[in-house]
Design a protein around this motif. Structure first.
Motif, PDB file in Angstrom:
ATOM      1  N   HIS A 483       0.838  -1.200   0.000  1.00  0.00           N
ATOM      2  CA  HIS A 483       0.000   0.000   0.000  1.00  0.00           C
ATOM      3  C   HIS A 483       0.872   1.248   0.000  1.00  0.00           C
ATOM      4  CE1 HIS A 483      -3.624   2.300   0.507  1.00  0.00           C
ATOM      5  NE2 HIS A 483      -3.193   2.855   1.637  1.00  0.00           N
ATOM      6  N   SER A 484       1.969   1.214   0.757  1.00  0.00           N
ATOM      7  CA  SER A 484       2.869   2.364   0.790  1.00  0.00           C
ATOM      8  C   SER A 484       3.492   2.618  -0.574  1.00  0.00           C
ATOM      9  CB  SER A 484       3.983   2.133   1.819  1.00  0.00           C
ATOM     10  OG  SER A 484       3.452   2.030   3.119  1.00  0.00           O
ATOM     11  N   TYR A 485       3.879   1.537  -1.266  1.00  0.00           N
ATOM     12  CA  TYR A 485       4.476   1.694  -2.598  1.00  0.00           C
ATOM     13  C   TYR A 485       3.437   2.185  -3.606  1.00  0.00           C
ATOM     14  CZ  TYR A 485       8.847  -0.426  -1.160  1.00  0.00           C
ATOM     15  OH  TYR A 485      10.052  -0.671  -0.551  1.00  0.00           O
ATOM     16  N   GLU A 486       2.177   1.790  -3.411  1.00  0.00           N
ATOM     17  CA  GLU A 486       1.129   2.308  -4.290  1.00  0.00           C
ATOM     18  C   GLU A 486       1.002   3.821  -4.139  1.00  0.00           C
ATOM     19  OE1 GLU A 486      -2.206  -0.042  -3.075  1.00  0.00           O
ATOM     20  OE2 GLU A 486      -1.901  -1.535  -4.649  1.00  0.00           O
ATOM     21  N   HIS A 487       1.210   4.319  -2.908  1.00  0.00           N
ATOM     22  CA  HIS A 487       1.170   5.766  -2.689  1.00  0.00           C
ATOM     23  C   HIS A 487       2.298   6.469  -3.432  1.00  0.00           C
ATOM     24  CE1 HIS A 487      -2.135   6.187   0.011  1.00  0.00           C
ATOM     25  NE2 HIS A 487      -1.629   5.423   0.956  1.00  0.00           N
ATOM     26  N   MET A 488       3.445   5.805  -3.553  1.00  0.00           N
ATOM     27  CA  MET A 488       4.577   6.422  -4.248  1.00  0.00           C
ATOM     28  C   MET A 488       4.306   6.613  -5.731  1.00  0.00           C
ATOM     29  SD  MET A 488       8.135   4.815  -2.943  1.00  0.00           S
ATOM     30  CE  MET A 488       8.623   4.747  -1.222  1.00  0.00           C
ATOM     31  N   MET A 489       3.516   5.730  -6.313  1.00  0.00           N
ATOM     32  CA  MET A 489       3.298   5.754  -7.754  1.00  0.00           C
ATOM     33  C   MET A 489       2.619   7.057  -8.167  1.00  0.00           C
ATOM     34  SD  MET A 489       1.995   1.818  -8.108  1.00  0.00           S
ATOM     35  CE  MET A 489       1.512   1.955  -9.827  1.00  0.00           C
ATOM     36  N   GLY A 490       3.196   7.698  -9.168  1.00  0.00           N
ATOM     37  CA  GLY A 490       2.618   8.928  -9.685  1.00  0.00           C
ATOM     38  C   GLY A 490       3.097  10.188  -9.003  1.00  0.00           C
ATOM     39  N   THR A 491       4.048  10.051  -8.032  1.00  0.00           N
ATOM     40  CA  THR A 491       4.538  11.257  -7.374  1.00  0.00           C
ATOM     41  C   THR A 491       5.482  12.032  -8.270  1.00  0.00           C
ATOM     42  OG1 THR A 491       6.411  10.090  -6.384  1.00  0.00           O
ATOM     43  CG2 THR A 491       4.366  10.178  -5.110  1.00  0.00           C
ATOM     44  N   GLY A 492       6.236  11.316  -9.116  1.00  0.00           N
ATOM     45  CA  GLY A 492       7.171  11.989 -10.006  1.00  0.00           C
ATOM     46  C   GLY A 492       8.397  12.510  -9.303  1.00  0.00           C
ATOM     47  N   GLN A 493       8.551  12.231  -7.992  1.00  0.00           N
ATOM     48  CA  GLN A 493       9.720  12.719  -7.263  1.00  0.00           C
ATOM     49  C   GLN A 493      10.980  12.049  -7.796  1.00  0.00           C
ATOM     50  OE1 GLN A 493       9.757  15.071  -5.098  1.00  0.00           O
ATOM     51  NE2 GLN A 493       7.603  15.345  -4.567  1.00  0.00           N
ATOM     52  N   THR A 494      12.087  12.747  -7.790  1.00  0.00           N
ATOM     53  CA  THR A 494      13.343  12.184  -8.280  1.00  0.00           C
ATOM     54  C   THR A 494      14.430  12.179  -7.214  1.00  0.00           C
ATOM     55  OG1 THR A 494      14.031  14.351  -9.068  1.00  0.00           O
ATOM     56  CG2 THR A 494      12.913  12.914 -10.627  1.00  0.00           C
ATOM     57  N   ASN A 495      14.047  12.405  -5.943  1.00  0.00           N
ATOM     58  CA  ASN A 495      15.070  12.415  -4.905  1.00  0.00           C
ATOM     59  C   ASN A 495      14.613  11.723  -3.625  1.00  0.00           C
ATOM     60  OD1 ASN A 495      13.179  14.312  -4.329  1.00  0.00           O
ATOM     61  ND2 ASN A 495      14.609  15.941  -3.767  1.00  0.00           N
ATOM     62  N   ILE A 496      13.843  10.639  -3.776  1.00  0.00           N
ATOM     63  CA  ILE A 496      13.432   9.904  -2.592  1.00  0.00           C
ATOM     64  C   ILE A 496      14.612   9.119  -2.053  1.00  0.00           C
ATOM     65  CG2 ILE A 496      11.070   9.693  -3.403  1.00  0.00           C
ATOM     66  CD1 ILE A 496      11.579   6.854  -4.155  1.00  0.00           C
ATOM     67  N   PRO A 497      14.630   8.829  -0.752  1.00  0.00           N
ATOM     68  CA  PRO A 497      15.795   8.170  -0.170  1.00  0.00           C
ATOM     69  C   PRO A 497      16.001   6.769  -0.703  1.00  0.00           C
ATOM     70  CG  PRO A 497      14.055   8.488   1.458  1.00  0.00           C
ATOM     71  CD  PRO A 497      13.600   9.164   0.212  1.00  0.00           C
TER      72      PRO A 497
END
Length: 577
Positions: A483-497
């Motif tokens: 579920h947490s990874y599903e939240h990441m999808m579509g963020t477009g961030q390029t600097n997550i840890p």
């Protein structure tokens, strides 16, 4: 199933693909056009049946992404990163193109021709499907993409060409080893079979581990490779005999079929390099057929195990002579490529302008017509099959230091960017619908931060969304992780840890900016996503014919030109002289 208007148009993102603008022209700054948010990029650019099929398959790519991210989190280590990034090179076009000529020059003409047919088929048909369906790779984030190739992520994801090539080669090689007369008595044959099993598994699984493909991509890619290998095993010898033992009409028919297939290759919706690779391997097959047909009639060739076999015997020739002919052959190939490519770039544009004026040209999307440029400038990084000689030292250095891999997070191609925005749009739409007009918190979710990393993330009022991800201090249910990874999808961030331990891989550890976004913020973020992408280079219409001629010439040199030269240089067997 995705809604019809799930993916915005290029204009809705404020980014305009200027692949057909002359290099001398000044490109406009990206701008956002009002009222264009709901336009569907792929619906506008693909025929209805292709877009409908794509929309049926997109949910598979989206469903499997969080599970791939979970697998990557559980398995990733610095040593495995290096291993799979390095071994991925063994499934590239470059590796096979370097090895193929050597097979011919060392007397394994039957294997060389089989490899040409299988690899060309794999590259062509996987590229055909990629450009037809335009399916993106699994989203990053949440996936990390680990690669030593800068061009791999620019292609569509489905199916996996690496998997197709690896499986077809492995099945063919294993079957040939099992059919060998002494395979039951030889531990070498058994060891080679184990090697090819490991090779195929390593390449296929490595595409998942490296975040470059999903389960769907590698399964279908592997099945395609198995079909290609089966066709070659069943009919390969028959095709070789038909080409070499008949008149010139036989190879001519095969060449015409190849050219027709090249012409009907689907037009992609984005600037994808799949077609370029297909063209290169089509040229290889054409040159191989011409060379085999003529070489079998020269008196230099052997008829066993197939006509046009290059005479070779290491015992009588000696290691030094065998090595010299390989070095000479490789040098000649690079000289051919280095001279013919610029020569054709000068000769072909005027001819193409005449054809265009007479409306006899065959324009293709993302290729600049000859009437729109005066000359073709020196091109760099324009060939994913055989690099220029100047690029070899850099490539060898990378191979010698496999830790020099790239770990990237975020969209890398236009297809990635459109899918990132489309998934975000769908999720927000579903959130609005599910609450009868109220946006849920997960529509403004920010990637959680590992303990020990700094962040200026604005925390969500919903406490369960603020749990650090990747701390690995407390056991977390799999469903919660997914579920947490599903939240990441579509963020477009390029600097997550990074999920790799920070002391060993700190490339992308850093701060994450998030939040509750206004429509203006969303538009600005969409623009930023496209601005971070590497701009596609201008591609010229003459490149298609240039690749056919250059790679056709490389194949002819491997099959006929160099073997004859070896005889006159004293590096041959001189069996029939």
């Amino acid at each position: 199933m995705c809604p019809q208007n799930d993916i915005p148009d290029t204009e809705s993102t404020g980014f305009r693909m200027e692949a057909t603008v002359p290099p001398q022209a000044t490109q406009k700054e990206p701008r956002l056009d009002a009222g264009m948010k709901d336009h569907d990029h792929y619906a506008q650019r693909l025929p209805k049946w292709r877009n409908a099929l794509r929309k049926r398959l997109i949910p598979i790519v989206r469903w499997e992404t969080p599970y791939l991210a979970l697998m990557q989190e559980k398995l990733r280590t610095p040593s495995l990163d290096s291993y799979f990034a390095f071994t991925a090179n063994l499934g590239t076009h470059t590796f096979f193109m370097v090895m193929l000529p050597i097979l011919f020059w060392c007397g394994y003409t039957n294997i060389g021709r089989a490899m040409v047919h299988m690899l060309a088929s794999g590259v062509f048909w996987s590229g055909f499907v990629k450009d037809m369906l335009c399916l993106p790779r699994p989203l990053s984030p949440p996936l990390y993409r680990i690669t030593m190739s800068g061009s791999a992520a620019l292609e569509y994801g489905f199916p996996s060409t690496h998997s197709t090539n690896a499986v077809s080669v492995a099945i063919y090689a294993i079957q040939m080893l099992r059919g060998s007369p002494d395979h039951q008595q030889s531990t070498i044959h058994l060891g080679l079979q184990v090697f090819f099993y490991c090779y195929a598994v390593s390449i296929v699984f490595g595409r998942l581990y490296c975040g470059m493909h999903g389960f769907f991509d590698v399964v279908i890619g592997s099945l395609l490779g198995a079909v290609i290998a089966a066709v070659q095993l069943l009919s390969g010898d028959m095709l070789d005999n038909w080409v070499t033992r008949g008149t010139y009409i036989n190879p001519l028919i095969l060449i015409l079929i190849i050219l027709v297939l090249v012409r009907v290759h689907p037009e992609p919706a984005d600037d994808c390099p799949c077609f370029d690779d297909s063209i290169a391997f089509a040229g290889v097959v054409i040159g191989c057929q011409i060379g085999a047909w003529h070489y079998s009639r020269t008196g230099f060739a052997l008829d066993y195990p197939i006509p046009s076999t290059v005479p070779f015997d290491l015992k009588s020739m000696g290691l030094i002579t065998a090595s010299l002919r390989i070095v000479l052959g490789v040098v000649i190939i690079f000289v051919w490529r280095a001279t013919m490519k610029p020569a054709l770039f000068k000769i072909l544009p005027p001819i193409f302008r005449v054809l265009e004026h007479a409306r006899l040209n065959l324009p293709r999307a993302f290729f600049l017509n000859a009437s729109k440029y005066t000359s073709v400038p020196p091109l760099h990084g324009d060939d994913n099959v055989i690099p220029s000689a100047s690029e070899l030292p850099h490539m060898l250095k990378n191979l010698a230091h496999p830790r020099k891999r790239s770990v990237s997070v975020g969209p890398q191609s236009a297809a990635d960017a459109y899918e990132t925005i489309a998934y975000r749009t769908r999720r927000r739409r579903e959130s609005i619908n599910s609450t009868d007009g109220v946006i849920l918190e997960d529509a403004s979710w920010s990637p959680p931060v590992k303990e020990g990393t700094s962040s200026n993330v604005k925390l969500s009022p919903n406490a369960k969304d603020n749990v650090p991800l990747g701390a690995d201090l407390l056991p977390t249910p799999i469903s919660s992780r997914v579920h947490s990874y599903e939240h990441m999808m579509g963020t477009g961030q390029t600097n997550i840890p990074s999920i790799t331990p920070p002391e060993t891989d700190t490339d992308f550890a850093g701060e994450v900016n998030e939040v509750l976004q206004s429509p203006e913020d969303e538009e600005r973020e969409e623009r930023e996503i496209f601005l971070k992408l590497e701009k596609p280079r201008v591609r010229y219409d003459v490149e298609v014919i240039t690749k056919l001629i250059v790679y056709g010439g490389i194949a002819w040199l491997a099959v006929e030109g160099n073997p004859i030269l070896f005889e006159f240089c004293g590096l041959g067997m001189a069996v029939n002289r």
